[in-house]
Structure formats: structure tokens, C-alpha cells
Design a protein around this motif. Structure first.
Motif, PDB file in Angstrom:
ATOM      1  N   GLY A  41       0.780  -1.229   0.000  1.00  0.00           N
ATOM      2  CA  GLY A  41       0.000   0.000   0.000  1.00  0.00           C
ATOM      3  C   GLY A  41       0.811   1.277   0.000  1.00  0.00           C
ATOM      4  O   GLY A  41       0.238   2.366   0.023  1.00  0.00           O
ATOM      5  N   THR A  42       2.140   1.170  -0.057  1.00  0.00           N
ATOM      6  CA  THR A  42       2.977   2.367   0.032  1.00  0.00           C
ATOM      7  C   THR A  42       2.709   3.335  -1.111  1.00  0.00           C
ATOM      8  O   THR A  42       2.671   4.560  -0.910  1.00  0.00           O
ATOM      9  N   GLN A  43       2.511   2.814  -2.332  1.00  0.00           N
ATOM     10  CA  GLN A  43       2.290   3.694  -3.479  1.00  0.00           C
ATOM     11  C   GLN A  43       1.076   4.588  -3.241  1.00  0.00           C
ATOM     12  O   GLN A  43       1.102   5.794  -3.518  1.00  0.00           O
ATOM     13  N   ARG A  44       0.003   4.019  -2.708  1.00  0.00           N
ATOM     14  CA  ARG A  44      -1.190   4.821  -2.448  1.00  0.00           C
ATOM     15  C   ARG A  44      -0.955   5.795  -1.295  1.00  0.00           C
ATOM     16  O   ARG A  44      -1.415   6.947  -1.327  1.00  0.00           O
ATOM     17  N   GLN A  45      -0.241   5.356  -0.270  1.00  0.00           N
ATOM     18  CA  GLN A  45       0.060   6.246   0.847  1.00  0.00           C
ATOM     19  C   GLN A  45       0.884   7.443   0.395  1.00  0.00           C
ATOM     20  O   GLN A  45       0.712   8.560   0.893  1.00  0.00           O
ATOM     21  N   MET A  46       1.788   7.218  -0.538  1.00  0.00           N
ATOM     22  CA  MET A  46       2.563   8.332  -1.091  1.00  0.00           C
ATOM     23  C   MET A  46       1.641   9.351  -1.752  1.00  0.00           C
ATOM     24  O   MET A  46       1.821  10.554  -1.597  1.00  0.00           O
ATOM     25  N   LEU A  47       0.656   8.863  -2.487  1.00  0.00           N
ATOM     26  CA  LEU A  47      -0.299   9.759  -3.125  1.00  0.00           C
ATOM     27  C   LEU A  47      -1.051  10.575  -2.083  1.00  0.00           C
ATOM     28  O   LEU A  47      -1.193  11.797  -2.203  1.00  0.00           O
ATOM     29  N   LEU A  48      -1.514   9.920  -1.029  1.00  0.00           N
ATOM     30  CA  LEU A  48      -2.256  10.617   0.019  1.00  0.00           C
ATOM     31  C   LEU A  48      -1.375  11.621   0.764  1.00  0.00           C
ATOM     32  O   LEU A  48      -1.858  12.651   1.233  1.00  0.00           O
ATOM     33  N   ALA A  49      -0.088  11.299   0.876  1.00  0.00           N
ATOM     34  CA  ALA A  49       0.835  12.178   1.590  1.00  0.00           C
ATOM     35  C   ALA A  49       1.387  13.287   0.710  1.00  0.00           C
ATOM     36  O   ALA A  49       2.116  14.162   1.192  1.00  0.00           O
ATOM     37  N   GLY A  50       1.065  13.254  -0.585  1.00  0.00           N
ATOM     38  CA  GLY A  50       1.577  14.275  -1.489  1.00  0.00           C
ATOM     39  C   GLY A  50       3.033  14.093  -1.832  1.00  0.00           C
ATOM     40  O   GLY A  50       3.763  15.065  -2.058  1.00  0.00           O
ATOM     41  N   VAL A  51       3.486  12.832  -1.894  1.00  0.00           N
ATOM     42  CA  VAL A  51       4.876  12.525  -2.205  1.00  0.00           C
ATOM     43  C   VAL A  51       4.955  11.932  -3.602  1.00  0.00           C
ATOM     44  O   VAL A  51       4.352  10.891  -3.880  1.00  0.00           O
ATOM     45  N   ALA A  52       5.679  12.582  -4.497  1.00  0.00           N
ATOM     46  CA  ALA A  52       5.855  12.078  -5.858  1.00  0.00           C
ATOM     47  C   ALA A  52       6.935  11.002  -5.883  1.00  0.00           C
ATOM     48  O   ALA A  52       7.870  11.007  -5.080  1.00  0.00           O
ATOM     49  N   SER A  53       6.831  10.086  -6.823  1.00  0.00           N
ATOM     50  CA  SER A  53       7.851   9.044  -6.939  1.00  0.00           C
ATOM     51  C   SER A  53       9.225   9.637  -7.246  1.00  0.00           C
ATOM     52  O   SER A  53      10.253   9.068  -6.888  1.00  0.00           O
ATOM     53  N   SER A  54       9.232  10.789  -7.889  1.00  0.00           N
ATOM     54  CA  SER A  54      10.504  11.441  -8.215  1.00  0.00           C
ATOM     55  C   SER A  54      11.257  11.905  -6.977  1.00  0.00           C
ATOM     56  O   SER A  54      12.444  12.238  -7.056  1.00  0.00           O
ATOM     57  N   ALA A  55      10.587  11.913  -5.811  1.00  0.00           N
ATOM     58  CA  ALA A  55      11.268  12.294  -4.569  1.00  0.00           C
ATOM     59  C   ALA A  55      12.202  11.202  -4.071  1.00  0.00           C
ATOM     60  O   ALA A  55      13.065  11.455  -3.230  1.00  0.00           O
ATOM     61  N   ILE A  56      12.040   9.980  -4.567  1.00  0.00           N
ATOM     62  CA  ILE A  56      12.817   8.844  -4.078  1.00  0.00           C
ATOM     63  C   ILE A  56      14.166   8.780  -4.782  1.00  0.00           C
ATOM     64  O   ILE A  56      14.241   8.760  -6.010  1.00  0.00           O
ATOM     65  N   THR A  57      15.234   8.755  -4.012  1.00  0.00           N
ATOM     66  CA  THR A  57      16.571   8.541  -4.569  1.00  0.00           C
ATOM     67  C   THR A  57      17.186   7.228  -4.099  1.00  0.00           C
ATOM     68  O   THR A  57      18.077   6.694  -4.759  1.00  0.00           O
ATOM     69  N   ARG A  58      16.714   6.707  -2.965  1.00  0.00           N
ATOM     70  CA  ARG A  58      17.177   5.407  -2.468  1.00  0.00           C
ATOM     71  C   ARG A  58      16.007   4.655  -1.838  1.00  0.00           C
ATOM     72  O   ARG A  58      15.117   5.269  -1.255  1.00  0.00           O
ATOM     73  N   ILE A  59      16.043   3.341  -1.975  1.00  0.00           N
ATOM     74  CA  ILE A  59      15.112   2.457  -1.286  1.00  0.00           C
ATOM     75  C   ILE A  59      15.946   1.603  -0.339  1.00  0.00           C
ATOM     76  O   ILE A  59      16.904   0.947  -0.765  1.00  0.00           O
ATOM     77  N   CYS A  60      15.597   1.626   0.938  1.00  0.00           N
ATOM     78  CA  CYS A  60      16.372   0.908   1.960  1.00  0.00           C
ATOM     79  C   CYS A  60      15.462  -0.083   2.678  1.00  0.00           C
ATOM     80  O   CYS A  60      14.550   0.329   3.403  1.00  0.00           O
ATOM     81  N   LEU A  61      15.704  -1.366   2.474  1.00  0.00           N
ATOM     82  CA  LEU A  61      14.927  -2.410   3.142  1.00  0.00           C
ATOM     83  C   LEU A  61      15.720  -2.957   4.323  1.00  0.00           C
ATOM     84  O   LEU A  61      16.901  -3.291   4.170  1.00  0.00           O
ATOM     85  N   THR A  62      15.069  -3.055   5.466  1.00  0.00           N
ATOM     86  CA  THR A  62      15.747  -3.647   6.621  1.00  0.00           C
ATOM     87  C   THR A  62      15.767  -5.162   6.533  1.00  0.00           C
ATOM     88  O   THR A  62      16.748  -5.805   6.907  1.00  0.00           O
ATOM     89  N   HIS A  63      14.666  -5.765   6.017  1.00  0.00           N
ATOM     90  CA  HIS A  63      14.592  -7.219   5.903  1.00  0.00           C
ATOM     91  C   HIS A  63      13.402  -7.585   5.019  1.00  0.00           C
ATOM     92  O   HIS A  63      12.675  -6.704   4.545  1.00  0.00           O
ATOM     93  N   PHE A  64      13.224  -8.889   4.797  1.00  0.00           N
ATOM     94  CA  PHE A  64      12.236  -9.332   3.821  1.00  0.00           C
ATOM     95  C   PHE A  64      11.005  -9.975   4.442  1.00  0.00           C
ATOM     96  O   PHE A  64      10.459 -10.931   3.893  1.00  0.00           O
ATOM     97  N   HIS A  65      10.524  -9.460   5.557  1.00  0.00           N
ATOM     98  CA  HIS A  65       9.178  -9.790   5.995  1.00  0.00           C
ATOM     99  C   HIS A  65       8.207  -8.889   5.239  1.00  0.00           C
ATOM    100  O   HIS A  65       8.508  -7.723   4.949  1.00  0.00           O
ATOM    101  N   GLY A  66       7.014  -9.422   4.937  1.00  0.00           N
ATOM    102  CA  GLY A  66       6.105  -8.755   4.020  1.00  0.00           C
ATOM    103  C   GLY A  66       5.715  -7.348   4.386  1.00  0.00           C
ATOM    104  O   GLY A  66       5.552  -6.492   3.511  1.00  0.00           O
ATOM    105  N   ASP A  67       5.533  -7.091   5.688  1.00  0.00           N
ATOM    106  CA  ASP A  67       5.096  -5.750   6.080  1.00  0.00           C
ATOM    107  C   ASP A  67       6.177  -4.699   5.864  1.00  0.00           C
ATOM    108  O   ASP A  67       5.925  -3.508   6.039  1.00  0.00           O
TER     109      ASP A  67
END
Length: 307
Positions: A41-67
Motif C-alpha cells: 500500500g505504500t504507493q497509495r500512501q505516497m499519493l495521500l501524503a503528497g509525495v511524488a515518486s521522483s522524490a525517491i533517490t534510495r530504497i532501503c529495506l531492513t529485511h524481507f518480511h512482508g510488512d
């Protein structure tokens, strides 16, 4: 300093609730945008928060649990859909390369975005640039997990009265900062004469983990600590069993590390009253405490003025 804030996209743990989406946190740091643990649901939350995808320069995952990662497919596809022109670097535990590959190509789409995978193999520095240094440390969770820390280089705060006394203004101020000294009217003015040291700001992101040395190392001296507090102290045995922290433990980490602003998040759906997390952390930490809410914007603390 400009544009430094945490945009909270989701604050639930394993199961979302009516008011809490799965995890997602965007750290805006001047021109950088670090997206941590994009859950479903992050993509939709970004829309609600007014955050464009172009704002992202890095994606940082702590681990691979689904949430913490099931939002990756939508985010990566959105980068291409929106034609994001700059490269986006993805960090994640190296042991999960196969999972990231599946998430990245979970469905058919026209991939044009430049997503560069840089898996985390061990503790250490991941990236160094003019805005700061990104590093990772291994946490204690049932699956391999890393926490992240972002540190701005130390610098100087210029003193207007001293600059004026030496006749330094305009572009010459920048030259002095870059070169460390400047010739003015036949004498050399050194940076130390017209400035005072300015400590770089620091940020840490700590998700699913038991207490361990890495938690304290990541949190040490940061201006903002975003940290999981899945359980309350009464359920500490559950926290330990499943590799999590309590709000009280998070508060103790912040107190020991002299953290300025503590942001609690990743709450179990078993608790209906979020104020209990703040109250418990406040028993051991007397600094600023924020109980994260979806779509909130949490600014980094203002710099302490140098003497």
C-alpha cells in the motif's frame, strides 16, 4: 538546512488496521529521498501524503518480511510509469537477493527507470556524498536484518558579524567555506576566524530487532531515531521471542544514546491506545517523543546553536 523531515506512510506491524497501513517512511534530506521499508500500500500512501515518486533517490529495506517489503513492486513500477529520470539505488540484505528480484519483477511492466541494486553484505558504509554518509548495521531478528544510519558531515556556521568585520560577503563566503582561507586586502582570513564548528545532523532507522549492540550504535547521538516499539513492556517476553522491542526498551535506547527526537512506530494491532507507547517510553526517556501516525510529517529537530 532545508527540507529535512520524515514523511510517515505506514505504522502498523504484521497486520494493518483501519488507521495504520503497513510500514513506509520517506526521509527527505535536502535533495535526497530515502524510502525505508515500503510495505503493502505504500504507493497509495505516497499519493495521500503528497509525495511524488521522483522524490525517491534510495530504497532501503531492513529485511524481507512482508510488512516491510510488499510495496516494492508498486513503487518500482511507479518509478517507470512516472519516467523518473535519476537513478534510484536499492539497498537490502544480500541474503534476500532472490526475494528482491521477485519483488522487482512481480508483474509485467515497461521498465525504463534506472534502479540500481546494491545489496548489504555486512556492517559498514553504503554510500558517501556531499549530503551525508549512509551506513548499515546487522540487527537481531529471526531473518537477516539491517538498520540504517545517515550522518551529515560536520561543518561550520558562519558568523555574519565577523564576516562583515573582515569585509567578506557574497560569493567570497562560499569560496572561504570551500578553500578554508581567503586573501582579503593583503591578509589571509581563515575559516576558523569567522565561523564556529557545526555538528552534522544524524538520523537512524531501526526496525524489527531484539536489543543488541547494533541498536545502540545506530542510535548513538542522533537527532532523530525512528525505532520499532511493537510491544508494551507487559509483553516483553513476546517481544524477545519474536525479535522485537518494547516501547520502554526503545525509550531506554534513546536515553542512553542521547537522542534528541524519538519516533516510535511499528505497533502491534493488539493495542488500541497509542498513547500507552509514549507514556511507557517517557518513563525512561525525557526527550521529545513522537508516536508516529500515518501520513504525518515529522521535522528533524532544529540544529543546536553553536557557542
Amino acid at each position: 538546512m532545508s527540507g529535512r523531515e520524515l514523511v510517515v506512510l505506514g505504522t502498523a506491524s504484521q497486520a494493518p488496521t483501519r488507521t495504520r497501513n503497513h510500514n513506509g517512511y520517506l526521509l527527505r534530506w535536502d535533495g535526497e529521498g530515502l524510502l525505508f521499508d515500503p510495505g503493502e500500500g505504500t504507493q497509495r500512501q505516497m499519493l495521500l501524503a503528497g509525495v511524488a515518486s521522483s522524490a525517491i533517490t534510495r530504497i532501503c529495506l531492513t529485511h524481507f518480511h512482508g510488512d516491510h517489503c510488499l510495496g516494492v513492486p508498486g513503487v518500482i513500477q511507479r518509478l517507470s510509469l512516472d519516467g523518473v529520470a535519476h537513478p534510484v539505488v536499492a539497498h537490502f540484505p544480500a541474503s534476500g537477493r532472490e526475494y528482491f528480484a521477485r519483488l522487482r519483477h512481480a508483474s509485467s511492466f515497461h521498465e525504463i527507470a534506472d534502479v540500481r541494486e546494491e545489496p548489504v553484505e555486512r556492517d559498514g558504509v553504503l554510500a558517501t556524498g556531499p549530503t551525508g554518509v549512509l551506513e548499515a548495521r546487522r540487527l537481531d531478528h529471526p531473518v537477516e536484518a539491517f538498520g540504517y544510519r545517515f550522518t551529515e558531515p560536520d561543518g561550520h556556521r558562519m558568523l555574519p558579524a565577523r564576516l562583515a568585520a573582515h569585509g567578506i560577503a557574497g560569493p567570497d563566503v562560499g569560496r572561504l567555506q570551500r578553500e578554508g582561507e581567503l586573501a582579503v586586502d593583503g591578509r589571509v582570513v581563515r575559516l576558523a576566524e569567522v565561523s564556529v564548528p557545526r555538528r552534522g545532523q544524524r538520523f537512524a532507522f531501526v526496525m524489527d530487532t531484539r536489543l543488541c549492540d547494533a541498536v545502540h550504535a545506530l542510535a548513538d547521538g542522533v537527532d532523530m531515531l525512528v525505532i520499532e516499539s511493537t510491544f508494551l513492556a507487559a509483553d516483553e517476553s513476546l517481544a524477545r521471542t519474536y525479535g522485537h522491542l518494547t516501547a520502554r526498551q526503545a525509550g531506554a535506547v534513546a536515553a542512553e544514546g542521547r537522542v534528541r527526537k524519538l519516533v516510535l512506530t511499528h505497533f502491534s494491532q493488539r493495542y488500541a491506545d497509542p498513547t500507552r507507547f509514549a507514556a511507557e517510553a517517557a518513563e525512561v526517556f525525557d526527550g521529545e517523543i513522537v508516536v508516529a501516525e500515518d501520513l504525518a510529517r515529522v521535522p528533524l529537530p532544529r540544529r543546536r546553536r553553536s557557542a
